[in-house]
Write an enzyme that holds these catalytic residues in place. Structure first.
Site, PDB file in Angstrom:
ATOM      1  N   ARG A 184       0.869  -1.180   0.000  1.00 27.36           N
ATOM      2  CA  ARG A 184       0.000   0.000   0.000  1.00 27.36           C
ATOM      3  C   ARG A 184       0.904   1.227   0.000  1.00 27.36           C
ATOM      4  NH1 ARG A 184      -5.103  -1.794   0.635  1.00 27.36           N
ATOM      5  NH2 ARG A 184      -5.393  -3.716   1.811  1.00 27.36           N
ATOM      6  N   GLY A 207     -15.855  -7.362   3.502  1.00 23.90           N
ATOM      7  CA  GLY A 207     -16.875  -6.497   2.896  1.00 23.90           C
ATOM      8  C   GLY A 207     -16.899  -5.186   3.655  1.00 23.90           C
ATOM      9  N   ARG A 208     -16.056  -4.228   3.195  1.00 24.14           N
ATOM     10  CA  ARG A 208     -15.959  -2.962   3.923  1.00 24.14           C
ATOM     11  C   ARG A 208     -17.117  -2.039   3.568  1.00 24.14           C
ATOM     12  NH1 ARG A 208     -10.525  -0.327   4.644  1.00 24.14           N
ATOM     13  NH2 ARG A 208      -9.756  -1.663   6.295  1.00 24.14           N
ATOM     14  N   ASP A 212      -9.721  -0.574  -5.826  1.00 24.68           N
ATOM     15  CA  ASP A 212     -10.204   0.765  -6.194  1.00 24.68           C
ATOM     16  C   ASP A 212      -9.086   1.809  -6.136  1.00 24.68           C
ATOM     17  OD1 ASP A 212     -10.113   0.338  -3.467  1.00 24.68           O
ATOM     18  OD2 ASP A 212     -11.813   1.633  -3.009  1.00 24.68           O
ATOM     19  N   ASP A 250     -14.157  -8.369  -2.445  1.00 27.39           N
ATOM     20  CA  ASP A 250     -15.481  -7.940  -1.961  1.00 27.39           C
ATOM     21  C   ASP A 250     -16.513  -7.827  -3.088  1.00 27.39           C
ATOM     22  OD1 ASP A 250     -14.161  -7.661   0.401  1.00 27.39           O
ATOM     23  OD2 ASP A 250     -14.275  -5.477   0.491  1.00 27.39           O
ATOM     24  N   ARG A 266      -8.592 -14.895   1.924  1.00 28.75           N
ATOM     25  CA  ARG A 266      -7.829 -14.077   0.975  1.00 28.75           C
ATOM     26  C   ARG A 266      -6.624 -14.808   0.406  1.00 28.75           C
ATOM     27  NH1 ARG A 266      -6.491  -8.092   2.787  1.00 28.75           N
ATOM     28  NH2 ARG A 266      -4.450  -9.057   2.802  1.00 28.75           N
TER      29      ARG A 266
HETATM   30  P1  ATP Z   1      -7.801  -3.185  -1.780  1.00 25.18           P
HETATM   31  O1  ATP Z   1      -8.399  -2.015  -1.070  1.00 25.18           O
HETATM   32  O2  ATP Z   1      -8.788  -4.062  -2.430  1.00 25.18           O
HETATM   33  O3  ATP Z   1      -6.812  -3.933  -0.973  1.00 25.18           O
HETATM   34  P2  ATP Z   1      -6.621  -1.111  -3.352  1.00 25.18           P
HETATM   35  O4  ATP Z   1      -6.062  -1.066  -4.718  1.00 25.18           O
HETATM   36  O5  ATP Z   1      -7.805  -0.217  -3.108  1.00 25.18           O
HETATM   37  O6  ATP Z   1      -6.942  -2.611  -3.028  1.00 25.18           O
HETATM   38  P3  ATP Z   1      -4.920   0.546  -1.750  1.00 25.18           P
HETATM   39  O7  ATP Z   1      -3.936   0.165  -0.716  1.00 25.18           O
HETATM   40  O8  ATP Z   1      -5.971   1.520  -1.397  1.00 25.18           O
HETATM   41  O9  ATP Z   1      -5.495  -0.820  -2.288  1.00 25.18           O
HETATM   42  O10 ATP Z   1      -4.139   1.171  -3.007  1.00 25.18           O
HETATM   43  C1  ATP Z   1      -3.167   0.435  -3.741  1.00 25.18           C
HETATM   44  C2  ATP Z   1      -2.155   1.361  -4.371  1.00 25.18           C
HETATM   45  O11 ATP Z   1      -2.821   2.412  -5.074  1.00 25.18           O
HETATM   46  C3  ATP Z   1      -1.255   2.030  -3.340  1.00 25.18           C
HETATM   47  O12 ATP Z   1       0.054   2.024  -3.839  1.00 25.18           O
HETATM   48  C4  ATP Z   1      -1.813   3.426  -3.214  1.00 25.18           C
HETATM   49  O13 ATP Z   1      -0.808   4.384  -2.889  1.00 25.18           O
HETATM   50  C5  ATP Z   1      -2.390   3.693  -4.596  1.00 25.18           C
HETATM   51  N1  ATP Z   1      -3.546   4.586  -4.517  1.00 25.18           N
HETATM   52  C6  ATP Z   1      -4.602   4.485  -3.667  1.00 25.18           C
HETATM   53  N2  ATP Z   1      -5.491   5.495  -3.858  1.00 25.18           N
HETATM   54  C7  ATP Z   1      -4.979   6.257  -4.854  1.00 25.18           C
HETATM   55  C8  ATP Z   1      -5.396   7.465  -5.517  1.00 25.18           C
HETATM   56  N3  ATP Z   1      -6.542   8.082  -5.203  1.00 25.18           N
HETATM   57  N4  ATP Z   1      -4.603   7.964  -6.501  1.00 25.18           N
HETATM   58  C9  ATP Z   1      -3.434   7.353  -6.818  1.00 25.18           C
HETATM   59  N5  ATP Z   1      -3.005   6.218  -6.241  1.00 25.18           N
HETATM   60  C10 ATP Z   1      -3.729   5.676  -5.266  1.00 25.18           C
HETATM   61 MG    MG Z   2      -9.370  -0.370  -1.677  1.00 21.28          MG
END
Ligand code: ATP
Ligand code: MG
Length: 469
Positions: free
Chosen positions: A168, A268-269, A194, A224, A383
């Site tokens: 992340r 499921g957030r 997302d 989810d 997961r």
């Molecule tokens: P999940 O929530 O299902 O685990 P996710 O893709 O939403 O997956 P995140 O940890 O929120 O997981 O984001 C993954 C990557 O995307 C991270 O490297 C984060 O910095 C980047 N990211 C998240 N939100 C944004 C945004 N709004 N714009 C650019 N990059 C983003």
């Molecule tokens: Mg996410």
């Protein structure tokens, strides 16, 4: 006149309808000229394409399949480009330099998607320059890309998690696009949730601004199943199957003791799809709690009241709760502004809170009666498993769809199924959409009817509603 049908006189009733095409972005929108080559699949050892094999830009999939014919506003049809191989492509095999990255949390199927992209690029398109980016977005600028080939990824689909690693945070747009440019990548496959898709939109926009011949392709991952527009995401069916095992264990435990209460927390957030489908798929659940439907504990018609009734009637009770449900009930144990490394708000554990609340309630109400609460949180077990057969097949189609699109020059798109057919959908549309459980539709009514569970409407609230009517 729709009801006056005669079997021997079929009628054709024309309907007024609006139609719109959602065009997928394409490299030729900002690069000119962009010469065509004949698709290498034509000369592939493995394929003998017939005429009907190729798809063109006029092959589209309609979004709405269920409409109310008496409501003209519901006839609006949106069409998406259908995914699949194009006769003409915008890259030669030698020219392609592909990068694959996985970001965010893990989900069954990630390794299947990586493997299928590698295999299909290699065998179908003769692409030999394929690289994995390690550890999520930060890997673009903090580590060397690792070369991938079919041999290397051969068994990956049998493992859970992601062999490329994930993380992340670490999203620095300039550093990432600089790395894409300096490494010479021209097809970037981004697998994630997302947040990842929002990052992919930003990368696509920057690449377009720099007028680079780079296709940015999103492959949405969410266990989810809360991504909008597409039918479902990979890993979801595997998750439901594993969740059902947890529900079944909770049921056996609950049934085995007097006043046995089984409590299962599922992922499921924002959306309770896993809880809903595990409930419908197991039939052992008494009450399913999801983020989309508020509930309360005490007072007439509350959850405690309901549990009391079920224990009295059946001697046991099984509750399923999605992690995002009932957050407003929890007296925040942590600071409400706490965020993870990607900036997502952290959630308080509704399962632990519910378990403790139920135990305390029973102890104060029935101090001399036996009671056993068995709490199961199978989140990380779910997961971490590899994708099941259905999800693996989905991952294969998803990956093939994605790279056929990139080879044809589409960019800034997500591949995903709409009404059972894979399509190319503009990335920003998917990044900004959410698919919640529609509590007004039949699925939720179905959950309530199989569980015979209440609506959790407070007495005062229902009286107020009656007054309004
Ligand atoms: P999940 O929530 O299902 O685990 P996710 O893709 O939403 O997956 P995140 O940890 O929120 O997981 O984001 C993954 C990557 O995307 C991270 O490297 C984060 O910095 C980047 N990211 C998240 N939100 C944004 C945004 N709004 N714009 C650019 N990059 C983003
Ligand atoms: Mg996410």
């Amino acid at each position: 006149n729709y009801s006056n049908r005669h079997i021997d006189e079929p009628q054709v009733v024309p309907l007024p309808s609006q139609q719109q095409i959602l065009s997928t972005p394409h490299l030729s929108d900002y690069i000119d000229p962009l010469p065509d080559s004949v698709n290498p699949l034509l000369h592939s050892r493995y394929f003998h394409p017939t005429e009907g094999f190729w798809l063109s830009d006029s092959d589209m999939v309609a979004q709405n399949i269920a409409v109310d014919i008496l409501d003209p506003s519901s006839h609006t049809q949106t069409f998406f480009h259908r995914a699949g191989p194009r006769y003409h492509v915008k890259f030669t095999s030698d020219e392609v330099r592909a990068a694959i990255v996985t970001c965010g949390g893990i989900c069954p199927g990630l390794n299947s998607v990586i493997r299928e992209i590698v295999d299909a690029l290699w065998y179908q398109y003769g692409v030999k320059q394929i690289y994995g980016i390690e550890g999520g977005y930060r890997g673009f600028y903090s580590s060397e890309p690792i070369p991938l080939d079919p041999r290397k990824v051969d068994h990956w689909h049998n493992y859970g998690g992601t062999k490329l690693g994930t993380s992340r945070g670490g999203f620095y747009l300039k550093k990432i696009v600089d790395a894409i440019e300096s490494q010479g990548f021209n097809q970037v496959y981004i697998i994630g949730g997302d947040g990842t898709m929002k990052g992919a939109v930003a990368i696509f926009e920057e690449v377009r601004k720099r007028k680079l011949k780079v296709c940015v392709v999103g492959l949405p991952k969410t266990v989810d199943n809360d991504v909008g527009i597409i039918d479902r995401s990979f890993g979801f069916q595997t998750a439901v199957e594993k969740a059902r095992e947890a529900v079944s264990a909770a049921h056996v435990e609950a049934e085995s003791t007097p006043n046995g209460l089984g409590l299962v927390k599922l992922m499921g957030r924002n959306a309770g799809h896993i809880a809903v489908h595990a409930t419908l798929g197991s039939r052992d659940v008494d009450c399913c709690l999801i983020p989309e439907v508020a509930f309360f504990m005490e007072g007439q018609g509350g959850l405690l009241d309901f549990v009391q009734q079920r224990l009295a009637e059946n001697g046991h009770c099984v509750l399923v709760v999605a992690e995002g449900a009932g957050q407003e009930l929890i007296k925040k144990s942590s600071s409400s502004s706490e965020k993870d490394m990607s900036g997502n708000p952290t959630f308080d554990d509704i399962g632990l809170w519910l378990g403790k609340t139920l135990k305390d309630w029973w102890k104060s109400k029935h101090p001399n009666e036996l009671f056993a609460l068995k709490y199961i949180d199978p989140t990380y077990m779910i997961r971490a498993v590899p994708s099941n057969a259905t999800d693996t097949a989905y991952c294969t189609l998803l990956s093939h769809s994605a790279l056929h699109g990139a080879m044809a020059g589409y960019t800034g798109f997500v591949a995903g199924p709409i009404n059972g057919r894979f399509c190319y959908i503009p990335l920003d549309l998917v990044a900004n959409s959410k698919h919640l459980v529609d509590v007004d539709n039949l699925t939720w009514a179905w959950v309530k009817s199989v569980n015979n569970q209440p609506d959790f409407i407070r007495k005062e609230q229902s009286e107020q509603e009656e007054c309004v009517q």
